[in-house]
Write an enzyme that holds these catalytic residues in place. Structure first.
Site, PDB file in Angstrom:
ATOM      1  CD  GLU A   1      30.951  66.168   2.344  1.00 58.22           C
ATOM      2  OE1 GLU A   1      30.006  66.731   1.778  1.00 58.22           O
ATOM      3  OE2 GLU A   1      32.123  66.555   2.274  1.00 58.22           O
TER       4      GLU A   1
ATOM      5  CD  GLU B   1      36.731  64.167   5.049  1.00 59.56           C
ATOM      6  OE1 GLU B   1      36.977  64.390   3.847  1.00 59.56           O
ATOM      7  OE2 GLU B   1      35.686  63.606   5.433  1.00 59.56           O
TER       8      GLU B   1
HETATM    9  C1  IPT Z   1      35.237  64.465   1.222  1.00 62.97           C
HETATM   10  C2  IPT Z   1      34.460  63.365   1.905  1.00 62.97           C
HETATM   11  O1  IPT Z   1      34.012  63.740   3.176  1.00 62.97           O
HETATM   12  C3  IPT Z   1      35.291  62.150   2.069  1.00 62.97           C
HETATM   13  O2  IPT Z   1      34.433  61.110   2.468  1.00 62.97           O
HETATM   14  C4  IPT Z   1      35.966  61.800   0.786  1.00 62.97           C
HETATM   15  O3  IPT Z   1      34.993  61.520  -0.153  1.00 62.97           O
HETATM   16  C5  IPT Z   1      36.773  62.954   0.272  1.00 62.97           C
HETATM   17  O4  IPT Z   1      35.971  64.043   0.136  1.00 62.97           O
HETATM   18  C6  IPT Z   1      37.315  62.694  -1.116  1.00 62.97           C
HETATM   19  O5  IPT Z   1      38.144  61.597  -1.149  1.00 62.97           O
HETATM   20  S1  IPT Z   1      34.153  65.650   0.556  1.00 62.97           S
HETATM   21  C7  IPT Z   1      35.241  66.766  -0.258  1.00 62.97           C
HETATM   22  C8  IPT Z   1      35.344  66.466  -1.703  1.00 62.97           C
HETATM   23  C9  IPT Z   1      34.819  68.160  -0.065  1.00 62.97           C
END
Ligand code: IPT
Length: 976
Positions: free
Chosen positions: A417, A493
């Site tokens: 990010e 993710e």
């Molecule tokens: C994503 C982040 O990469 C991760 O670190 C964590 O913050 C997660 O969100 C939320 O728990 S960013 C996502 C909101 C697009």
């Protein structure tokens, strides 16, 4: 003018450069014959509110740290009674004005006095190594300043040989919580300053390597491995098992067994130079993207991964070896084969364990600048500002040099990010130049110019499918579009495991198994980062953002893992294990045959033993081993089942087929279940509702019907047999909103949970329109609706009495234009608190929801009401059991009630508090048992959805408002 101060007038902790005085990065290894001395232990400690709040006299030999506190190194001072932890997700917890940091800058001065062991060798050099300090450290040894460094989750070394004495070495370290580097470390986690990883003194004998690089590849077409160890000093490399003895820099080829996460074959070797012998654990493997597919040793692999932050509830990001091993054992036992080290390199010993036990690792650099997303075009973003490039390159170097000798590391990830920028491209270019043998990953630049993966986060199912078909909408730039189209899809993710979530895992897995391009992903995330707290009266609970006095925080977004903070697996982990199981068992048992498919990427099935169990009405009546021929990866076989046990067995019958470990492995004992399936042999016959045997009778303000008594005015059931209800069954649609129902704070649209609340589903009123008795039944007609809306549900209850049971037919007819699905649809009843022993025949043993029920196994279960609860760190809807044919609640004497499904099955939930109390609770200790066991018997449930920011569950898992009917039988249970 950018800044009021010229950069050269800023103090070191506001300097964008990575530091000064440290040695070049090099490979990290846990063992060698060179002497080493751990400096971990109890250190003297003093905390100041500001960076310059205290003088630096403490670095001197004769400084007297009297009155100082002590902290344990490694550790975070905020978890040791000094200051407090703080949690933000992407917000910087200070004004954004890079590289400046606030004047309030908690600064920990550390002082440690140590002697050298008597046998500490003379000659050579000695190196002082810090494996992790957050966020900026300035170091002195014996009064002499060594330098300073940043890069919290990366090692930093100083040459100290000339300064060492036999006795009374004074090591002094000043650690600032905030530094320019904090702008590069905006990961979603607690801010936890301190010397949180090991501090070690390493002897570097004359002739020992400054660094070495093990290149061990595998050619799957020939079955040969090649080995070359590059080293700055000459030496020999031996691998006795392979008969190898070669010079450094020489290459040898030999037939080997390859390394993979499934079969982590390591060869013990040694690098011997004139000054040092270093044990090597060599894994031969070749990875990379070939023809649009990421392959290891020639085969496409499917990442069944998790994002792992380092976390322990007592020690934060300080992890002992036992905890690291435990994480990996838990992953392996839940069929997880890959880990992304979100969002920084882990303790290096973790990677030794990944090599040994077998996990594919996406090793991520310590880099995130997420907070700049608040500003138009990510204004000020360090990765797009060349003044930060030296710091970025330093991080890339420290990552790659430290971890380059691990076979488990197959992908380098630039960070998380950070949007796009030249600094990232320079990191990628440097990494590619230094190490051709691994893929490079970066998610947050839509051009993917620096990534070997088309990497995405939280992509909805339909979009994964489109990408799988290579039908994604094009990028504007045809060249970049062509490149992105050639890349494999990685969900770096997905499936946000916050609270009671995620749903839709099985649907994702189906896509990964259908489309070659979709190579799986990494669930967000491994563990809840809840920190232990106590109520004023001493009851323990886990705290999250906002519990530590933070003025800015992201609440319980820090608790979004597959493990609870104490590492108990959540239902989501059990579900994930089932969904990613590497053996598929399918078939139509009426033909007496099943199909077993080996879904491993590398391993055959010879490590597994198969069993069958035949169950009737949830009771095992026979079982035995099942002979399955060893299957190569990807292969299937049809396997004959034994003849089903005969005799006078009546009822629903299922085969449960399981694949277990045939022998102990390093990660689980023999008998550990890897995969299973249940296949129906005799389907359930829903019992016919018995004919009505009694007519309602009026009795002093009450209505009696067979074994039951009703309130004459409201038609509510008040007693059944000897049991007096606290509340008779009536329609219920409310659930304590889950984190996904509540949505994410940044959403533009109203989250579903807010819509529910706006309509008033949490305050439904029951209007009784009629209580009609006829010859054989009692019919109660109601309209259930909240104030201030014309939306409603007509609910009719038709009661009849059988021999010793009470039958209920519920019909629900919606009124008005419902704009949303319902949380649940069913009945709620209340029993006296002593009816707290549950038993059921249905799905279990754990909870399940419509889009998270793969792991739910048909069987007979018994559990206390307390044990039915899932203790999500922020309390919310939980604990439903799916596909329930019947459920009972009894008291200690065995008296109670049984509810039987007369249409399909129901969802069963029982708890000692109401959904409203559950909804209002912020921590587990807010839930206090009352005098009632509340029981939900639901015809339907709304699914969970995969994230708080998606469009809710897939359409097939939404509880659309529609006319509904269901039938139940209630039986009073008397003393056994
Ligand atoms: C994503 C982040 O990469 C991760 O670190 C964590 O913050 C997660 O969100 C939320 O728990 S960013 C996502 C909101 C697009």
């Amino acid at each position: 003018m950018d800044f009021r101060f010229a950069d050269d007038r800023l103090p070191y902790y506001e300097d964008r450069s990575p530091g000064s005085g440290t040695l070049p990065a090099r490979a990290w290894y846990a063992r060698s014959d060179a002497a080493r001395l751990s400096l971990n232990g109890s250190w003297a400690f003093r905390l100041s509110d500001t960076a310059e709040g205290a003088d630096t006299r403490f670095v001197a030999d004769d400084a007297d740290p009297a009155g100082w506190d002590r902290v344990t190194v490694p550790g975070h001072w905020v978890l040791q009674g000094h200051g407090a932890p703080a949690y933000t997700n992407s917000d910087y917890p200070f004004p954004v004005d890079p590289p400046r940091v606030p004047t309030e800058n908690p600064t920990g001065d550390h002082r440690h006095v140590f002697d050298l062991p008597d046998d500490w060798p003379g000659g050579g050099e000695s190196v002082l190594r810090f494996d992790g300090v957050e966020s900026c450290a300035r170091v002195w040894l014996n009064g002499r300043e060594l330098g300073w460094f940043t890069g919290s989750r990366l090692p930093h070394e100083f040459a100290v040989g000339a300064l060492l004495r036999r006795r009374g070495n004074v090591l002094a370290v000043r650690v600032h919580q905030w530094s320019a580097a904090s702008y590069l470390e905006d990961q979603d986690m607690w801010w936890l300053p301190g010397i949180f990883r090991d501090v070690t003194l390493l002897h570097r004998p004359v002739g020992s390597p400054a660094d070495f690089f093990v290149h061990a590849a595998y050619d799957h077409t020939t079955g040969r491995g090649s080995l070359r160890v590059d080293c700055d000093v000459p030496g020999r490399v031996t691998v006795p098992e392979l008969g190898l003895d070669l010079g450094t820099g020489e290459e040898a080829g030999v037939v080997v067994e390859p390394w993979s996460a499934e079969v982590p074959r390591l060869y013990d070797g040694e690098l011997a130079t004139s000054g040092e012998r270093v044990p090597l654990r060599i894994g031969f493997r070749t990875v990379g993207v070939v023809d649009g597919v990421f392959r290891a040793n020639g085969r496409r692999i499917l990442f069944r991964g998790v994002n792992r932050h380092e976390f322990h509830p007592e020690t934060g990001r300080t992890l002992d070896l036992e905890t690291m091993r435990r994480d990996i054992l838990l992953m392996k036992r839940h069929n997880i084969n890959a880990v992304r080290t979100s969002h920084y390199p882990p303790h290096p010993a973790f990677l030794d364990l990944c090599d040994e036990l077998g996990l594919w690792v996406v090793d991520e650099c310590d880099l995130e600048t997420h907070g700049f997303c608040e500003f138009p075009g990510w204004r000020g973003n360090p990765v797009a500002d060349k003044r930060w490039t030296p710091a970025l390159l330093d991080r890339a170097r420290r990552l790659v040099e430290r971890d380059k000798n691990h076979p488990s590391v197959v992908v380098w990830s630039l960070g998380n990010e950070c949007s796009a920028g030249q600094g990232l491209s320079e990191m990628a270019a440097w990494i590619r130049e230094r190490d051709h043998s691994r893929a490079v990953h970066y998610e947050n630049d839509p051009s993917y110019r620096d990534s070997d993966f088309y990497s995405r986060m939280y992509v909805p199912h339909h979009e994964v499918e489109a990408i799988g078909r290579r039908e994604e909408p094009p990028l504007d730039d045809p060249e970049l579009d062509a490149r992105r189209r050639s890349l494999p899809l990685l969900l770096v993710e997905y499936a946000h495991a916050m609270g009671n979530s995620p749903g839709g895992l099985a649907d994702y897995q189906h896509l990964f198994e259908t489309y070659e391009r979709c190579q799986g992903g990494f669930v967000w995330e491994w563990i809840d980062h809840g920190l232990p707290r106590r109520t004023p009266d001493g009851r323990p609970y886990y705290g999250y953002g906002g519990d530590f006095g933070e003025e800015l925080h992201a609440g319980n977004f820090v608790c979004d893992g597959l493990l609870f903070p104490d590492r108990t697996p959540s239902p989501a982990l059990v579900e994930y294990k089932k969904v990613v199981e590497p053996v598929h068992i399918t078939g139509d048992t009426t033909a007496g045959e099943i199909t077993v498919t080996n879904g491993h990427d590398f391993a055959d099935t010879s490590h597994l033993a198969f069993t069958w169990t035949y169950e009737v009405e949830g009771e095992a009546v026979a079982s035995g081993p099942l002979t399955v021929p060893p299957l190569a990866p990807g292969a299937s076989a049809d396997v004959k089942l034994p003849a089903p046990p005969g005799g006078d067995l009546v009822g629903e019958a299922v085969w449960t087929i399981a694949a277990e470990l045939a022998a102990d492995t390093p990660w689980a004992p023999r008998g550990h279940e890897v995969a299973w399936a249940q296949l129906t042999d005799v389907p359930r016959r829903v019992p016919e509702p018995p004919a009505a045997r009694a007519a309602p009778r009026r009795e002093a303000g009450a209505l009696r019907l067979g074994p039951a008594v009703f309130d004459a005015a409201t038609g509510t059931l008040t007693a059944l047999g000897g049991l007096t209800l606290r509340q008779g069954p009536r329609l219920d649609v409310w659930r304590a909103t889950t984190d996904n129902d509540r949505g994410a704070p940044w959403l533009a649209e109203e989250p579903l949970g807010a819509t529910w609340r706006r309509i008033g589903l949490h305050r439904m009123r029951h209007r009784v329109d009629a209580v009609d008795a006829d010859e054989e039944s009692l019919t109660v007609r109601t309209r259930v609706a909240p104030a201030a809306t014309d939306l409603g549900l007509y609910a009719d209850y038709r009661w009849t009495a059988g021999d010793d049971e009470l039958l209920l037919e519920v019909s629900v007819t919606p009124d008005g234009e419902w704009p949303c699905p319902l949380p649940r649809l069913g009945l709620l009843l209340g029993l006296p608190a002593e009816y707290d022993r549950a038993a059921w025949y249905g799905g279990g043993p754990g909870e399940a929801y419509p889009d998270s029920c793969a792991a739910s196994r048909l069987g007979r279960y018994a559990m206390s009401v307390d044990d039915l609860q899932t203790p999500y760190v922020r309390p919310q809807e939980n604990g439903a059991r799916s596909d329930v044919r019947w459920a009972e609640l009894r008291d200690a004497g065995g008296e109670g009630v049984r509810v039987t499904a007369l249409t399909d099955s129901f969802w069963f939930t029982a708890r000692r508090w109401t959904s409203h109390q559950l909804d209002a609770a912020e921590h587990t200790t807010d839930l206090v048992p009352g005098d009632t066991v509340w029981v939900n018997v639901d015809d339907a449930q709304q699914g969970l959805g995969s994230e708080p920011w998606d469009d809710g569950p897939l359409p097939q898992y939404q509880l659309t408002v529609a006319p509904t009917e269901f039938r139940l039988a209630f039986t009073a249970l008397s003393r056994r």
